[in-house]
Motif scaffolding. Structure first.
Motif, PDB file in Angstrom:
ATOM      1  N   LYS A  43       0.831  -1.205   0.000  1.00  0.00           N
ATOM      2  CA  LYS A  43       0.000   0.000   0.000  1.00  0.00           C
ATOM      3  C   LYS A  43       0.871   1.263   0.000  1.00  0.00           C
ATOM      4  CE  LYS A  43      -4.148  -1.902   2.190  1.00  0.00           C
ATOM      5  NZ  LYS A  43      -5.083  -1.795   3.333  1.00  0.00           N
ATOM      6  N   TRP A  44       1.955   1.223   0.766  1.00  0.00           N
ATOM      7  CA  TRP A  44       2.853   2.384   0.798  1.00  0.00           C
ATOM      8  C   TRP A  44       3.538   2.565  -0.549  1.00  0.00           C
ATOM      9  CZ3 TRP A  44       3.629   6.839   2.576  1.00  0.00           C
ATOM     10  CH2 TRP A  44       4.872   7.463   2.557  1.00  0.00           C
ATOM     11  N   ALA A  45       3.875   1.460  -1.197  1.00  0.00           N
ATOM     12  CA  ALA A  45       4.487   1.550  -2.520  1.00  0.00           C
ATOM     13  C   ALA A  45       3.538   2.225  -3.504  1.00  0.00           C
ATOM     14  CB  ALA A  45       4.875   0.159  -3.012  1.00  0.00           C
ATOM     15  N   ALA A  46       2.256   1.887  -3.429  1.00  0.00           N
ATOM     16  CA  ALA A  46       1.272   2.502  -4.327  1.00  0.00           C
ATOM     17  C   ALA A  46       1.121   3.995  -4.037  1.00  0.00           C
ATOM     18  CB  ALA A  46      -0.072   1.790  -4.181  1.00  0.00           C
ATOM     19  N   VAL A  47       1.107   4.349  -2.756  1.00  0.00           N
ATOM     20  CA  VAL A  47       0.986   5.760  -2.382  1.00  0.00           C
ATOM     21  C   VAL A  47       2.176   6.551  -2.903  1.00  0.00           C
ATOM     22  CG1 VAL A  47       1.069   7.347  -0.417  1.00  0.00           C
ATOM     23  CG2 VAL A  47      -0.447   5.361  -0.345  1.00  0.00           C
ATOM     24  N   THR A  48       3.367   6.031  -2.733  1.00  0.00           N
ATOM     25  CA  THR A  48       4.562   6.772  -3.158  1.00  0.00           C
ATOM     26  C   THR A  48       4.691   6.813  -4.674  1.00  0.00           C
ATOM     27  OG1 THR A  48       5.891   4.751  -2.861  1.00  0.00           O
ATOM     28  CG2 THR A  48       5.819   6.316  -1.034  1.00  0.00           C
ATOM     29  N   ASP A  49       4.236   5.772  -5.354  1.00  0.00           N
ATOM     30  CA  ASP A  49       4.245   5.800  -6.824  1.00  0.00           C
ATOM     31  C   ASP A  49       3.353   6.949  -7.315  1.00  0.00           C
ATOM     32  OD1 ASP A  49       5.953   3.678  -7.057  1.00  0.00           O
ATOM     33  OD2 ASP A  49       4.383   2.184  -7.432  1.00  0.00           O
ATOM     34  N   ALA A  50       2.158   7.070  -6.724  1.00  0.00           N
ATOM     35  CA  ALA A  50       1.245   8.151  -7.110  1.00  0.00           C
ATOM     36  C   ALA A  50       1.844   9.510  -6.760  1.00  0.00           C
ATOM     37  CB  ALA A  50      -0.101   7.966  -6.411  1.00  0.00           C
ATOM     38  N   GLY A  51       2.494   9.591  -5.609  1.00  0.00           N
ATOM     39  CA  GLY A  51       3.106  10.846  -5.203  1.00  0.00           C
ATOM     40  C   GLY A  51       4.228  11.261  -6.135  1.00  0.00           C
ATOM     41  N   GLU A  52       5.047  10.308  -6.549  1.00  0.00           N
ATOM     42  CA  GLU A  52       6.144  10.626  -7.462  1.00  0.00           C
ATOM     43  C   GLU A  52       5.611  11.135  -8.802  1.00  0.00           C
ATOM     44  OE1 GLU A  52       9.903   8.173  -7.420  1.00  0.00           O
ATOM     45  OE2 GLU A  52       8.536   6.757  -6.466  1.00  0.00           O
ATOM     46  N   ALA A  53       4.527  10.530  -9.282  1.00  0.00           N
ATOM     47  CA  ALA A  53       3.933  10.976 -10.540  1.00  0.00           C
ATOM     48  C   ALA A  53       3.415  12.406 -10.414  1.00  0.00           C
ATOM     49  CB  ALA A  53       2.807  10.031 -10.949  1.00  0.00           C
ATOM     50  N   ALA A  54       2.776  12.703  -9.283  1.00  0.00           N
ATOM     51  CA  ALA A  54       2.266  14.057  -9.059  1.00  0.00           C
ATOM     52  C   ALA A  54       3.406  15.061  -8.951  1.00  0.00           C
ATOM     53  CB  ALA A  54       1.415  14.079  -7.791  1.00  0.00           C
ATOM     54  N   PHE A  55       4.487  14.678  -8.255  1.00  0.00           N
ATOM     55  CA  PHE A  55       5.633  15.573  -8.115  1.00  0.00           C
ATOM     56  C   PHE A  55       6.259  15.876  -9.471  1.00  0.00           C
ATOM     57  CE2 PHE A  55       6.382  13.879  -3.560  1.00  0.00           C
ATOM     58  CZ  PHE A  55       5.438  14.769  -3.084  1.00  0.00           C
ATOM     59  N   ARG A  56       6.345  14.870 -10.328  1.00  0.00           N
ATOM     60  CA  ARG A  56       6.917  15.090 -11.649  1.00  0.00           C
ATOM     61  C   ARG A  56       6.074  16.069 -12.460  1.00  0.00           C
ATOM     62  NH1 ARG A  56       8.244   9.478 -11.242  1.00  0.00           N
ATOM     63  NH2 ARG A  56       6.269   8.901 -12.246  1.00  0.00           N
ATOM     64  N   GLU A  57       4.752  15.954 -12.327  1.00  0.00           N
ATOM     65  CA  GLU A  57       3.857  16.866 -13.041  1.00  0.00           C
ATOM     66  C   GLU A  57       4.007  18.288 -12.527  1.00  0.00           C
ATOM     67  OE1 GLU A  57      -0.939  17.471 -13.892  1.00  0.00           O
ATOM     68  OE2 GLU A  57      -0.197  15.588 -13.056  1.00  0.00           O
ATOM     69  N   ILE A  58       4.090  18.439 -11.208  1.00  0.00           N
ATOM     70  CA  ILE A  58       4.272  19.762 -10.611  1.00  0.00           C
ATOM     71  C   ILE A  58       5.606  20.357 -11.044  1.00  0.00           C
ATOM     72  CG2 ILE A  58       4.621  20.991  -8.430  1.00  0.00           C
ATOM     73  CD1 ILE A  58       2.627  19.010  -7.165  1.00  0.00           C
ATOM     74  N   ALA A  59       6.641  19.536 -11.037  1.00  0.00           N
ATOM     75  CA  ALA A  59       7.964  20.018 -11.431  1.00  0.00           C
ATOM     76  C   ALA A  59       7.971  20.491 -12.874  1.00  0.00           C
ATOM     77  CB  ALA A  59       8.997  18.914 -11.233  1.00  0.00           C
ATOM     78  N   GLU A  60       7.245  19.787 -13.736  1.00  0.00           N
ATOM     79  CA  GLU A  60       7.178  20.187 -15.140  1.00  0.00           C
ATOM     80  C   GLU A  60       6.430  21.510 -15.285  1.00  0.00           C
ATOM     81  OE1 GLU A  60       7.664  20.157 -19.244  1.00  0.00           O
ATOM     82  OE2 GLU A  60       8.702  19.134 -17.609  1.00  0.00           O
ATOM     83  N   GLN A  61       5.352  21.676 -14.518  1.00  0.00           N
ATOM     84  CA  GLN A  61       4.603  22.936 -14.549  1.00  0.00           C
ATOM     85  C   GLN A  61       5.476  24.093 -14.058  1.00  0.00           C
ATOM     86  OE1 GLN A  61       1.180  22.104 -12.140  1.00  0.00           O
ATOM     87  NE2 GLN A  61       0.141  20.913 -13.719  1.00  0.00           N
ATOM     88  N   GLU A  62       6.253  23.851 -12.987  1.00  0.00           N
ATOM     89  CA  GLU A  62       7.120  24.901 -12.468  1.00  0.00           C
ATOM     90  C   GLU A  62       8.233  25.239 -13.472  1.00  0.00           C
ATOM     91  OE1 GLU A  62       8.363  23.199  -8.805  1.00  0.00           O
ATOM     92  OE2 GLU A  62       6.614  23.898  -7.671  1.00  0.00           O
ATOM     93  N   ARG A  63       8.734  24.223 -14.157  1.00  0.00           N
ATOM     94  CA  ARG A  63       9.778  24.450 -15.140  1.00  0.00           C
ATOM     95  C   ARG A  63       9.268  25.333 -16.274  1.00  0.00           C
ATOM     96  NH1 ARG A  63      11.343  23.007 -19.923  1.00  0.00           N
ATOM     97  NH2 ARG A  63       9.505  21.695 -20.233  1.00  0.00           N
ATOM     98  N   LYS A  64       8.055  25.065 -16.727  1.00  0.00           N
ATOM     99  CA  LYS A  64       7.476  25.854 -17.792  1.00  0.00           C
ATOM    100  C   LYS A  64       7.190  27.295 -17.338  1.00  0.00           C
ATOM    101  CE  LYS A  64       5.298  21.972 -20.230  1.00  0.00           C
ATOM    102  NZ  LYS A  64       4.024  21.335 -20.639  1.00  0.00           N
ATOM    103  N   ALA A  65       6.784  27.431 -16.072  1.00  0.00           N
ATOM    104  CA  ALA A  65       6.442  28.754 -15.561  1.00  0.00           C
ATOM    105  C   ALA A  65       7.663  29.644 -15.385  1.00  0.00           C
ATOM    106  CB  ALA A  65       5.724  28.619 -14.209  1.00  0.00           C
ATOM    107  N   THR A  66       8.832  29.017 -15.199  1.00  0.00           N
ATOM    108  CA  THR A  66      10.043  29.807 -14.983  1.00  0.00           C
ATOM    109  C   THR A  66      10.883  29.881 -16.255  1.00  0.00           C
ATOM    110  OG1 THR A  66      11.174  27.792 -14.165  1.00  0.00           O
ATOM    111  CG2 THR A  66      10.161  29.258 -12.540  1.00  0.00           C
TER     112      THR A  66
END
Length: 265
Positions: free
Chosen positions: A242-265
């Motif tokens: 269950k923790w592996a699934a939670v962290t997999d989802a979190g990593e995907a969300a972090f990557r999306e946020i990082a891409e949005q921040e990269r584009k914004a800057t």
């Protein structure tokens, strides 16, 4: 009246504060600051990677410490783990606060130490060392509710490793009976110590996660997966599904946020 209360009497009007702006302007300013913070994080990671490639120094002397159960060697301080961080704390005759307290700065640092089980899970031991007798160390630890192992220096360890006159964290690794010194953090560098990450970043193996730039063959595993409740590491030796699934989802969300921040800057 406390110093804080004294400072508050004049109110903000007495201070040269920043301007008050709209939400949009605040968000824009925050993104500008975020870009600098991200650059600092990347620089910190690069510095840690370079630190992992620093040369090692062989420890030749047979140092002896006094522990709660008698004399122990430097190798004993590892407690069976591969890596060791020894903080030289000033608690001994002649230090301000003795015998009721240790050095105020060293004590503030001791109050910051995170739960040791997380470091231990990364094959790393944190120990404190002073010249106070063990009876005084035990009394101080009980009073201040500190849990780290704390040893008495009996020889030239502090002088040989640059911490006779000032505090500092010395880092060691061992290969069987062979011990090597790998790094030293002292002076203002000690201010940032206390978290799991600040300790691991000064060790030769680092955080031991796959994203890190480490030399070939160094231990590394999936990011986040090894994290656990501090009272559950022994009960759950492998990552929970269950923790592996939670962290997999979190990593995907972090990557999306990082891409949005990269584009914004």
């Amino acid at each position: 009246m406390s110093k804080s209360a004294e400072n508050d009497r004049g109110g903000l009007a007495a201070m040269q504060t920043p301007p008050v702006v709209s939400q949009e302007a605040w968000e824009a300013a925050r993104l500008q600051m975020l870009a600098k913070e991200k650059a600092q994080v990347r620089a910190r990671d690069a510095l840690a990677a370079e630190r992992r490639r620093m040369p090692w120094m062989a420890v030749e002397k047979p140092y002896v410490f006094e522990g709660p159960n008698g004399k122990v060697s430097l190798l004993d301080l590892f407690e069976g783990r591969r890596q060791l961080i020894v903080y030289r704390a000033f608690f001994e005759p002649g230090v301000f606060g003795w015998p009721e307290h240790g050095c105020r700065g060293c004590s503030l640092g001791a109050d910051q130490v995170s739960h040791l089980s997380h470091l231990n899970q990364r094959d790393t031991t944190l120990a404190y060392a002073s010249r106070a007798p063990q009876a005084d160390i035990a009394r101080l630890k009980a009073r201040m509710e500190w849990e780290m192992p704390w040893y008495t220096i009996t020889d030239s360890f502090d002088a040989d490793f640059g911490v006779a006159e000032w505090h500092g964290h010395n880092v060691f690794i061992h290969d069987g009976a062979r011990i090597f010194r790998t790094y030293l953090v002292n002076s203002r560098g000690d201010e940032s110590m206390g978290t799991v990450w600040s300790y691991l970043d000064i060790t030769p193996f680092g955080r031991q996660e796959l994203w890190e730039d480490s030399p070939k063959g160094y231990p590394q595993g999936p990011t986040y997966k090894w994290w656990n409740w501090h009272d559950n590491y022994d009960a759950e030796a492998t990552p929970n599904a269950k923790w592996a699934a939670v962290t997999d989802a979190g990593e995907a969300a972090f990557r999306e946020i990082a891409e949005q921040e990269r584009k914004a800057t």
